[in-house]
Design a protein around this motif. Structure first.
Motif, PDB file in Angstrom:
ATOM      1  N   HIS A  89      -1.498  -1.165  -3.862  1.00  0.00           N
ATOM      2  CA  HIS A  89      -2.673  -0.614  -3.665  1.00  0.00           C
ATOM      3  C   HIS A  89      -2.791   0.814  -3.041  1.00  0.00           C
ATOM      4  O   HIS A  89      -1.843   1.323  -2.342  1.00  0.00           O
ATOM      5  N   ASP A  90      -3.837   1.683  -3.186  1.00  0.00           N
ATOM      6  CA  ASP A  90      -3.961   2.953  -2.495  1.00  0.00           C
ATOM      7  C   ASP A  90      -4.231   2.761  -0.979  1.00  0.00           C
ATOM      8  O   ASP A  90      -5.178   1.925  -0.643  1.00  0.00           O
ATOM      9  N   VAL A  91      -3.473   3.438  -0.449  1.00  0.00           N
ATOM     10  CA  VAL A  91      -3.605   3.345   1.258  1.00  0.00           C
ATOM     11  C   VAL A  91      -4.646   3.508   1.848  1.00  0.00           C
ATOM     12  O   VAL A  91      -5.234   2.944   2.725  1.00  0.00           O
ATOM     13  N   ASP A  92      -5.789   4.167   1.093  1.00  0.00           N
ATOM     14  CA  ASP A  92      -7.057   4.365   1.431  1.00  0.00           C
ATOM     15  C   ASP A  92      -7.779   2.913   1.635  1.00  0.00           C
ATOM     16  O   ASP A  92      -8.634   3.203   2.078  1.00  0.00           O
ATOM     17  N   GLN A  93      -7.303   2.078   0.670  1.00  0.00           N
ATOM     18  CA  GLN A  93      -8.139   0.664   0.521  1.00  0.00           C
ATOM     19  C   GLN A  93      -7.396  -0.351   1.887  1.00  0.00           C
ATOM     20  O   GLN A  93      -7.742  -1.322   2.122  1.00  0.00           O
ATOM     21  N   ILE A 136       0.811   3.419  -7.072  1.00  0.00           N
ATOM     22  CA  ILE A 136      -0.520   2.616  -7.193  1.00  0.00           C
ATOM     23  C   ILE A 136      -0.861   2.019  -8.459  1.00  0.00           C
ATOM     24  O   ILE A 136      -0.579   2.756  -9.545  1.00  0.00           O
ATOM     25  N   PHE A 176       0.815  -1.108  -0.114  1.00  0.00           N
ATOM     26  CA  PHE A 176       0.101   0.109  -0.068  1.00  0.00           C
ATOM     27  C   PHE A 176       0.980   1.325   0.079  1.00  0.00           C
ATOM     28  O   PHE A 176       1.895   1.341   0.744  1.00  0.00           O
ATOM     29  N   ASP A 177       0.499   2.127  -0.707  1.00  0.00           N
ATOM     30  CA  ASP A 177       1.245   3.568  -0.893  1.00  0.00           C
ATOM     31  C   ASP A 177       0.223   4.719  -0.897  1.00  0.00           C
ATOM     32  O   ASP A 177      -0.912   4.590  -1.414  1.00  0.00           O
ATOM     33  N   SER A 178       0.798   5.923  -0.767  1.00  0.00           N
ATOM     34  CA  SER A 178      -0.043   7.028  -0.824  1.00  0.00           C
ATOM     35  C   SER A 178       0.287   7.913  -1.987  1.00  0.00           C
ATOM     36  O   SER A 178      -0.497   8.636  -2.427  1.00  0.00           O
ATOM     37  N   ASN A 179       1.304   7.206  -2.725  1.00  0.00           N
ATOM     38  CA  ASN A 179       1.936   8.187  -3.875  1.00  0.00           C
ATOM     39  C   ASN A 179       0.969   7.773  -5.303  1.00  0.00           C
ATOM     40  O   ASN A 179       1.246   6.328  -5.477  1.00  0.00           O
ATOM     41  N   PRO A 180       0.265   8.356  -5.631  1.00  0.00           N
ATOM     42  CA  PRO A 180      -0.605   7.855  -7.025  1.00  0.00           C
ATOM     43  C   PRO A 180       0.448   7.178  -7.911  1.00  0.00           C
ATOM     44  O   PRO A 180      -0.147   6.294  -8.475  1.00  0.00           O
TER      45      PRO A 180
END
Ligand code: NAI
Length: 214
Positions: free
Chosen positions: A134-138, A124, A117-121
């Motif tokens: 994946h997006d860290v939001d998930q 992702i 998971f990462d926050s950097n688009p």
């Protein structure tokens, strides 16, 4: 740790991975039997320390025979909880997160990395050794859905506490923390910190003691 072994000191537990590693090497060299004295020469613990450590688990050695290497290797693996299933996620897919994901050796002991998971688009959608970022939001949804047991923190220090809180609220049982902070989570969650710099600074201390007088 299973409750069966809850009376064993952490000092002994921390020595077990070293026994496990050496026993594997012996098996690879087709050595199937070893005395505590021979094991002591290899590992560097005293023979009495070895006997004492292994006695904590009921003692696997036999007088006059020594230890059955394969049996001991398997037992220690079992005590360490290896070969169970540990669905794992890595948060932070940068240098360190990718290095851990790329290391295949953990898989054979039951640690399967299901996702990063990462926050950097830009990260992702990437794949590291076939494992998707994946997006860290998930993160929370993924952990719940996949019954993830271990979260590995490989993010910068400033977000590590937030990540730890998310991991624990989502239900992981253990956190392997590489960020250089002491994270705070509910006490039922087990945290193991790895700080390479502590080991490196110990080396630097020893080097400076040894060579600074020259
Ligand atoms: P890096 O900068 O290559 O990777 C960090 C990744 O975390 C980046 O991809 C970034 O986009 C991502 N990230 C940032 N905020 C996030 C958030 N809120 N949620 C999810 N992902 C987020 O850094 P590197 O070299 O991989 O180091 C990562 C961490 O590991 C750092 O805290 C560093 O200090 C630590 N570290 C620890 C070592 C140890 O021995 N314990 C050794 C090397 C690094």
């Amino acid at each position: 740790m299973t409750r069966e072994y809850s009376n064993i000191s952490m000092a002994v537990i921390r020595r077990l991975p070293k026994y496990h590693r050496y026993l594997k090497d012996l098996l690879d060299q087709e050595t199937y039997r070893i005395s505590s004295k021979e094991l002591s020469k290899l590992i560097g613990f005293t023979a009495s320390q070895i006997r004492q450590d292994l006695n904590c688990f009921g003692g696997f050695g036999q007088q006059g025979y020594g230890y059955n290497v394969e049996e001991l290797y398997n037992e220690i693996g079992k005590i360490l909880g290896l070969y169970q299933s540990y669905p794992t996620v890595i948060v932070g897919a940068g240098n360190l997160g990718q290095a851990i994901a790329n290391y295949t050796n953990f898989d054979k002991f039951g640690f399967s990395t299901l996702a990063l998971f990462d926050s950097n688009p830009k990260m992702i959608g990437m794949r590291i050794r076939d494992i998707a970022v994946h997006d860290v939001d998930q993160l929370e949804e993924f952990i719940k859905k996949n019954q993830v047991r271990i979260g590995v923190i490989c993010t910068p220090k400033k977000v590590a506490q937030d990540v730890a809180t998310k991991l624990s609220e989502a239900g992981v049982q253990g956190i392997w923390n590489f960020a250089p902070i002491d994270i705070k989570v509910p006490e039922e969650i087990i945290v193991e910190n790895v700080h390479l710099s502590e080991s490196l600074f110990t080396l630097s201390f020893l080097l400076s003691q040894e060579f600074d007088q020259e």
